[in-house]
Design a protein around this motif. Structure first.
Motif, mmCIF file in Angstrom:
data_model
loop_
_atom_site.group_PDB
_atom_site.id
_atom_site.type_symbol
_atom_site.label_atom_id
_atom_site.label_comp_id
_atom_site.label_asym_id
_atom_site.label_seq_id
_atom_site.Cartn_x
_atom_site.Cartn_y
_atom_site.Cartn_z
ATOM 1 N N ARG A 52 39.438 78.844 -6.324
ATOM 2 C CA ARG A 52 38.972 79.541 -5.117
ATOM 3 C C ARG A 52 39.487 80.977 -5.098
ATOM 4 N N ILE A 53 38.629 81.860 -4.618
ATOM 5 C CA ILE A 53 39.009 83.251 -4.369
ATOM 6 C C ILE A 53 38.851 83.487 -2.868
ATOM 7 N N LEU A 54 39.958 83.849 -2.221
ATOM 8 C CA LEU A 54 39.947 84.037 -0.764
ATOM 9 C C LEU A 54 39.873 85.518 -0.430
ATOM 10 N N ASP A 55 38.972 85.857 0.471
ATOM 11 C CA ASP A 55 38.815 87.243 0.919
ATOM 12 C C ASP A 55 38.876 87.263 2.449
ATOM 13 N N PRO A 56 40.122 87.333 3.007
ATOM 14 C CA PRO A 56 40.250 87.260 4.463
ATOM 15 C C PRO A 56 39.600 88.446 5.178
ATOM 16 N N ASP A 57 39.523 89.603 4.526
ATOM 17 C CA ASP A 57 38.928 90.779 5.178
ATOM 18 C C ASP A 57 37.430 90.581 5.394
ATOM 19 N N ALA A 58 36.744 90.079 4.362
ATOM 20 C CA ALA A 58 35.298 89.836 4.484
ATOM 21 C C ALA A 58 35.011 88.453 5.048
ATOM 22 N N MET A 59 36.054 87.643 5.214
ATOM 23 C CA MET A 59 35.936 86.259 5.680
ATOM 24 C C MET A 59 34.946 85.472 4.810
ATOM 25 N N ARG A 60 35.221 85.559 3.494
ATOM 26 C CA ARG A 60 34.448 84.824 2.491
ATOM 27 C C ARG A 60 35.422 84.049 1.612
ATOM 28 N N ILE A 61 35.021 82.857 1.220
ATOM 29 C CA ILE A 61 35.813 82.069 0.271
ATOM 30 C C ILE A 61 34.868 81.559 -0.804
ATOM 31 N N GLU A 62 35.079 82.015 -2.031
ATOM 32 C CA GLU A 62 34.255 81.549 -3.151
ATOM 33 C C GLU A 62 34.940 80.358 -3.806
ATOM 34 N N PHE A 63 34.147 79.391 -4.214
ATOM 35 C CA PHE A 63 34.721 78.244 -4.914
ATOM 36 C C PHE A 63 33.861 77.895 -6.122
ATOM 37 N N ARG A 64 34.531 77.396 -7.160
ATOM 38 C CA ARG A 64 33.831 77.020 -8.391
ATOM 39 C C ARG A 64 34.554 75.804 -8.947
ATOM 40 N N GLN A 65 33.817 74.704 -9.153
ATOM 41 C CA GLN A 65 34.448 73.517 -9.725
ATOM 42 C C GLN A 65 34.827 73.792 -11.182
ATOM 43 N N LEU A 66 36.084 73.500 -11.529
ATOM 44 C CA LEU A 66 36.539 73.667 -12.911
ATOM 45 C C LEU A 66 36.216 72.428 -13.725
ATOM 46 N N VAL A 67 36.448 71.271 -13.123
ATOM 47 C CA VAL A 67 36.117 70.006 -13.777
ATOM 48 C C VAL A 67 35.248 69.224 -12.791
ATOM 49 N N SER A 68 34.007 69.004 -13.131
ATOM 50 C CA SER A 68 33.094 68.300 -12.234
ATOM 51 C C SER A 68 32.996 66.836 -12.648
ATOM 52 N N ALA A 69 32.543 66.014 -11.712
ATOM 53 C CA ALA A 69 32.371 64.584 -11.988
ATOM 54 C C ALA A 69 30.881 64.306 -12.183
ATOM 55 N N PRO A 70 30.494 63.609 -13.252
ATOM 56 C CA PRO A 70 29.078 63.280 -13.452
ATOM 57 C C PRO A 70 28.502 62.607 -12.198
ATOM 58 N N PRO A 71 27.230 62.874 -11.847
ATOM 59 C CA PRO A 71 26.234 63.596 -12.654
ATOM 60 C C PRO A 71 26.257 65.123 -12.513
ATOM 61 N N PRO A 83 48.804 77.634 -5.887
ATOM 62 C CA PRO A 83 48.486 79.070 -5.828
ATOM 63 C C PRO A 83 48.435 79.663 -7.235
ATOM 64 N N GLN A 84 47.501 80.608 -7.438
ATOM 65 C CA GLN A 84 47.379 81.288 -8.735
ATOM 66 C C GLN A 84 47.202 82.777 -8.512
ATOM 67 N N GLY A 85 48.201 83.397 -7.930
ATOM 68 C CA GLY A 85 48.074 84.810 -7.593
ATOM 69 C C GLY A 85 47.898 84.967 -6.092
ATOM 70 N N GLU A 86 47.823 86.205 -5.652
ATOM 71 C CA GLU A 86 47.849 86.486 -4.210
ATOM 72 C C GLU A 86 46.662 85.896 -3.459
ATOM 73 N N ARG A 87 45.467 85.985 -4.031
ATOM 74 C CA ARG A 87 44.275 85.519 -3.313
ATOM 75 C C ARG A 87 43.481 84.494 -4.107
ATOM 76 N N GLU A 88 44.119 83.895 -5.090
ATOM 77 C CA GLU A 88 43.428 82.881 -5.876
ATOM 78 C C GLU A 88 44.243 81.607 -5.891
ATOM 79 N N GLU A 89 43.556 80.491 -5.993
ATOM 80 C CA GLU A 89 44.259 79.214 -6.031
ATOM 81 C C GLU A 89 43.396 78.184 -6.741
ATOM 82 N N ARG A 90 44.081 77.152 -7.177
ATOM 83 C CA ARG A 90 43.406 76.008 -7.780
ATOM 84 C C ARG A 90 43.596 74.856 -6.806
ATOM 85 N N ILE A 91 42.523 74.166 -6.465
ATOM 86 C CA ILE A 91 42.650 73.015 -5.571
ATOM 87 C C ILE A 91 42.018 71.793 -6.229
ATOM 88 N N GLU A 92 42.678 70.656 -6.055
ATOM 89 C CA GLU A 92 42.120 69.398 -6.542
ATOM 90 C C GLU A 92 41.766 68.568 -5.314
#
Length: 314
Positions: free
Chosen positions: A71-90, A46-55
Motif C-alpha cells: 500500500r502507498i498512503l497519501d494523506p494529503d490527497a486522501m488516496r490509498i493505492e493497494f496492489r496484491q503481491l501474492v494473490s489467491a487463485p482464481p 511498515p516499509q518506509g514513511e508512506r508505504e507498507e505491506r499488509i497481509e
C-alpha cells in the motif's frame, strides 16, 4: 471496462462524515476486522514513511482467502493505492485505489476502484472474481458507511481488554494447547463440543458449544489465523446475543522465567438485546461488565489449563 480478461470496476458510496475521519479508518488496517464483515485479521509491516505491506485474511464467497498487499498512503490527497503481491487463485492480479472526496465539512464520497485479471484469463475465474469483488466492495462500503456514521455511538459500545497468565514453561507447549482446539472438549470443562477444520495450514474454522455458569450452552463459530508459536488471532462470526462484534488474539511472549500468555478481546455490545438478556433495568455498562466477565472467565480457564499442560511434562 473489460479487455483480454482484464477488468476495471468502481464502486462508490456517500458517507455523512468528514473526509479526514474516513481516511484514518481506512489507513489504520488494524481496525479492519471491526469495520469490514469479511475481514478476519490483518498483519501490517511498515516499509518506509508512506508505504507498507499488509497481509489480509478474509472470507470470499464462503471460503477464506489470504493475500498480501503493498500500500502507498497519501494523506494529503486522501488516496490509498493497494496492489496484491501474492494473490489467491482464481485471482492472477488485483489492485486498486481508495479515494476519499469531501463533498462538504460533514459529507464525503468514497470511491473504491479495482483492477484485476483471472488466472489464465479464464472466463469462469473472471466471473467468480467479478462476483466476489462486487459483493465484497458493496459489503465493505456499506460497512464503512455504517461504521463511520455510527462511530460516536459505537465508540461507547466498543471496548477491549486483556488477561495475562505467567507460565513457567515453553511458548511452544502453550501454543500447542491453544492451537489444538479440537481437543478442548476433553481438556476444558466449559467446552461441551468442538469441531476444528484446517484445510489450509494456519487457517482454522472453529465451532464450539460453550457452557455458561448457569448451565446453558451457546454455539459459536470463529475463523482463526495462527502464527507459530507466538500468536493466534480470531474473529467470531456466529455471536452470542449480547455482541455485534467479537475479535481477539492469544499472544505468547518469552520472559526470563517462562512465557507471558495473554488473551485479548475487542467487543461491540448489541444494545438491542440488553434488556432481553439482562432485564428491564440493565444498562450498557451492565452488558459490558457481563460480557467481560464471561469472556474473561473462559479465557482465564483456558490459560489456566494451558499453564498446567506446559508446566507439567507429559
Amino acid at each position: 471496462m473489460s479487455q483480454n480478461g482484464h477488468r476495471e470496476v468502481e464502486h462508490e458510496i456517500t458517507i455523512a462524515a468528514p473526509a479526514a475521519a474516513i481516511y484514518r479508518l481506512i489507513a489504520d488496517v488494524e481496525n479492519w476486522p471491526q469495520i469490514f464483515p469479511p475481514t478476519i485479521y490483518v498483519d501490517r509491516t511498515p516499509q518506509g514513511e508512506r508505504e507498507e505491506r499488509i497481509e489480509i485474511w478474509a472470507t470470499a464467497n464462503d471460503s477464506v482467502k489470504n493475500w498480501t498487499s503493498h500500500r502507498i498512503l497519501d494523506p494529503d490527497a486522501m488516496r490509498i493505492e493497494f496492489r496484491q503481491l501474492v494473490s489467491a487463485p482464481p485471482v492472477a492480479a488485483m489492485g486498486g485505489t481508495w479515494v476519499i472526496e469531501p463533498l462538504s465539512d460533514t459529507e464525503s464520497r468514497v470511491r473504491l476502484l479495482h483492477d484485476y485479471r483471472a488466472v489464465d484469463d479464464d472466463p469462469a475465474g473472471l466471473a467468480w472474481i467479478d462476483e466476489a469483488v462486487d459483493r465484497n466492495s458493496r459489503s465493505e462500503l456499506a460497512a464503512l458507511k455504517a461504521n463511520v456514521e455510527l462511530a460516536h455511538a459505537a465508540s461507547e459500545l466498543t471496548f477491549s481488554f486483556e488477561d495475562t497468565v505467567r507460565i513457567n514453561g515453553s511458548a511452544k507447549d502453550v501454543y500447542d494447547f491453544i492451537n489444538d482446539a479440537h481437543l478442548w472438549s476433553e481438556r476444558l470443562p466449559h467446552v461441551a463440543m468442538v469441531r476444528l477444520d484446517e484445510e489450509t495450514p494456519g487457517l482454522q474454522t472453529l465451532e464450539m458449544d460453550t457452557r455458561a455458569k448457569d448451565g446453558s450452552t451457546h454455539t459459536t463459530k470463529s475463523y482463526r489465523v495462527t502464527f507459530p508459536h507466538r500468536k493466534i488471532a480470531y474473529k467470531q462470526v456466529t455471536l452470542p446475543g449480547l455482541m455485534t462484534l467479537h475479535t481477539g488474539y492469544w499472544t505468547l511472549v518469552d520472559t526470563e522465567d517462562g512465557v507471558a500468555a495473554s488473551s485479548q478481546h475487542t467487543v461491540v455490545i448489541n444494545t438491542a438485546n440488553i434488556t432481553k438478556y439482562l432485564g428491564e433495568q440493565a444498562t450498557v455498562a451492565d452488558a459490558k461488565e457481563y460480557v467481560r466477565a464471561a469472556l474473561s472467565t473462559n479465557s482465564r480457564a483456558t490459560l489456566g489449563h494451558a499453564k498446567e499442560y506446559a508446566e507439567n511434562p507429559r
